[in-house]
Design an enzyme around this catalytic site. Sequence first.
Site, short mmCIF file in Angstrom:
data_model
loop_
_atom_site.label_atom_id
_atom_site.label_comp_id
_atom_site.label_asym_id
_atom_site.label_seq_id
_atom_site.Cartn_x
_atom_site.Cartn_y
_atom_site.Cartn_z
N HIS A 38 7.92 -5.20 -3.73
CA HIS A 38 8.47 -4.22 -2.89
C HIS A 38 9.49 -3.25 -3.36
O HIS A 38 9.63 -2.10 -3.36
CB HIS A 38 8.71 -4.50 -1.51
CG HIS A 38 9.10 -3.70 -0.63
ND1 HIS A 38 10.66 -3.24 -0.23
CD2 HIS A 38 8.61 -2.69 0.46
CE1 HIS A 38 10.64 -2.46 0.68
NE2 HIS A 38 9.72 -1.98 1.03
N GLU A 60 -1.40 -5.89 3.29
CA GLU A 60 -0.90 -4.89 2.63
C GLU A 60 0.07 -5.19 1.58
O GLU A 60 0.88 -6.12 1.88
CB GLU A 60 -0.04 -3.80 3.85
CG GLU A 60 0.62 -2.88 3.55
CD GLU A 60 1.97 -2.88 2.94
OE1 GLU A 60 2.39 -1.82 2.25
OE2 GLU A 60 2.58 -3.95 3.13
N LYS A 71 4.67 2.23 -4.73
CA LYS A 71 5.89 2.42 -4.49
C LYS A 71 6.72 3.27 -5.41
O LYS A 71 6.33 3.41 -6.49
CB LYS A 71 6.57 1.10 -4.69
CG LYS A 71 6.25 -0.11 -3.81
CD LYS A 71 6.40 0.31 -2.21
CE LYS A 71 7.86 0.36 -1.74
NZ LYS A 71 8.19 0.55 -0.52
N ASP A 127 2.52 -4.02 -2.13
CA ASP A 127 3.03 -3.08 -2.86
C ASP A 127 2.65 -3.28 -4.44
O ASP A 127 2.78 -4.18 -5.04
CB ASP A 127 4.66 -2.97 -2.52
CG ASP A 127 5.01 -3.06 -1.02
OD1 ASP A 127 4.78 -1.73 -0.60
OD2 ASP A 127 5.57 -4.07 -0.67
N GLU A 165 0.03 0.00 -1.30
CA GLU A 165 1.11 0.98 -1.48
C GLU A 165 1.68 1.28 -3.00
O GLU A 165 2.17 0.30 -3.41
CB GLU A 165 2.30 0.77 -0.37
CG GLU A 165 3.60 1.88 -0.31
CD GLU A 165 4.54 1.33 0.45
OE1 GLU A 165 5.57 2.23 0.55
OE2 GLU A 165 4.53 0.62 1.41
N HIS A 222 1.44 -7.56 6.68
CA HIS A 222 2.20 -6.81 5.92
C HIS A 222 2.93 -7.55 4.51
O HIS A 222 3.57 -8.66 4.91
CB HIS A 222 3.56 -6.09 6.66
CG HIS A 222 4.44 -5.30 6.04
ND1 HIS A 222 5.77 -5.73 6.09
CD2 HIS A 222 4.27 -4.41 5.46
CE1 HIS A 222 6.48 -4.79 5.58
NE2 HIS A 222 5.62 -4.01 4.97
N ARG A 223 2.66 -6.99 3.34
CA ARG A 223 3.03 -7.77 2.26
C ARG A 223 2.65 -9.32 2.32
O ARG A 223 3.34 -10.13 1.80
CB ARG A 223 4.68 -8.02 2.09
CG ARG A 223 5.36 -6.43 2.15
CD ARG A 223 6.86 -6.69 2.10
NE ARG A 223 7.47 -5.37 2.75
CZ ARG A 223 8.74 -5.06 2.93
NH1 ARG A 223 9.57 -6.16 2.42
NH2 ARG A 223 9.06 -4.19 3.19
N ASP A 250 4.28 -8.15 9.91
CA ASP A 250 4.63 -9.42 9.28
C ASP A 250 3.96 -10.54 9.92
O ASP A 250 3.97 -11.84 9.19
CB ASP A 250 6.29 -9.55 9.16
CG ASP A 250 6.95 -8.47 8.44
OD1 ASP A 250 6.40 -7.85 7.62
OD2 ASP A 250 7.97 -8.23 8.59
#
Length: 314
Positions: free
Chosen positions: A106, A91, A176, A93, A174, A64-65, A303
């Site tokens: 993000h 993942e 945003k 954004d 993603e 995540h990120r 994360d």
Amino acid sequence: MHAGTATATASVATAALMGVGMLLMSTPGAPLPDAPAIRQDVQRADPVRHTAGAVARAPRVYAHRGASAYAPENTLVAVDRADALGFDWVENDVQLTRDGVPVVLHDTGLKRTTNAEEVFPDRAPWAVKDFTAAEISRLDAGSWFGARYAGTRVPTLRRFLERLGRNGQSLLLEIKSPETYPGIERATLAVLNEEGWLDRTHVRDRLVVQSFGAGSLRRVHALRPDVVTGFLGAPAAAELPAYAEFADQINPSRSGLSGGYVAAVHALKGPHGKKLQVNPWVVDDAASARRVNAMGVDGIITDAPDVVRTATKG
């Protein structure tokens, strides 16, 4: 990730978008020359785990990120850390700058993860949409996380894709706050196309586009019907068939997730004729990872990908 809501409506008409759609469907150039061969490691292999009376695959783990428990989120160093830990899927954004450049961030504001307040003291509230790409490139996006990351920059989507190509990684991207950025779907797809990420290999195996915005996903699906898409959220079970018209994945918060809901999603097929998948977020501890894994989820967004991998590999 943050909580979001969206209402399903009838499937969108695509005729008005065919001009742009045909442009984006054109065959891109060859993959970046510095992209290494795809690694056949633990994540890409989807290792098999054994359960009572059955054999099932371990969930795919999405960093995540980037590996954001260990490096500043949405930066190149975070995806490099995920790569060093052995994770193919990250993942991240995407948002748009004032001059229409897709950047990897993000928050819709710059204050939390950069020194924008210091560099541009008279530009409150420091919204991403109010700054040009050149201005954002001046910001320090690492010091907030730790002194060793001082000088880390906010990457453009283009530079970000180049790094993923070098690492041989795959992307859950993603979009945003699409309501803030009219045209973000076209701008994002254009960069993906120019960087070779809309060729057959990437679209089939290495790219998913997701959003909390149902309308945004419909636009992506209309422009590029071949791209795998994911809706962020948990629509009511009765609404899932409408989402299955334009989403291949339903990716809810882990909070309140149940095995019954996972089964309801799995009972449907998405726009590509395959079973809908479920990838909950954000799962960072071993107990939660084991809990959602027991529900039969397809992937886990985290994360701390190493913690989740250890907890779910069987």
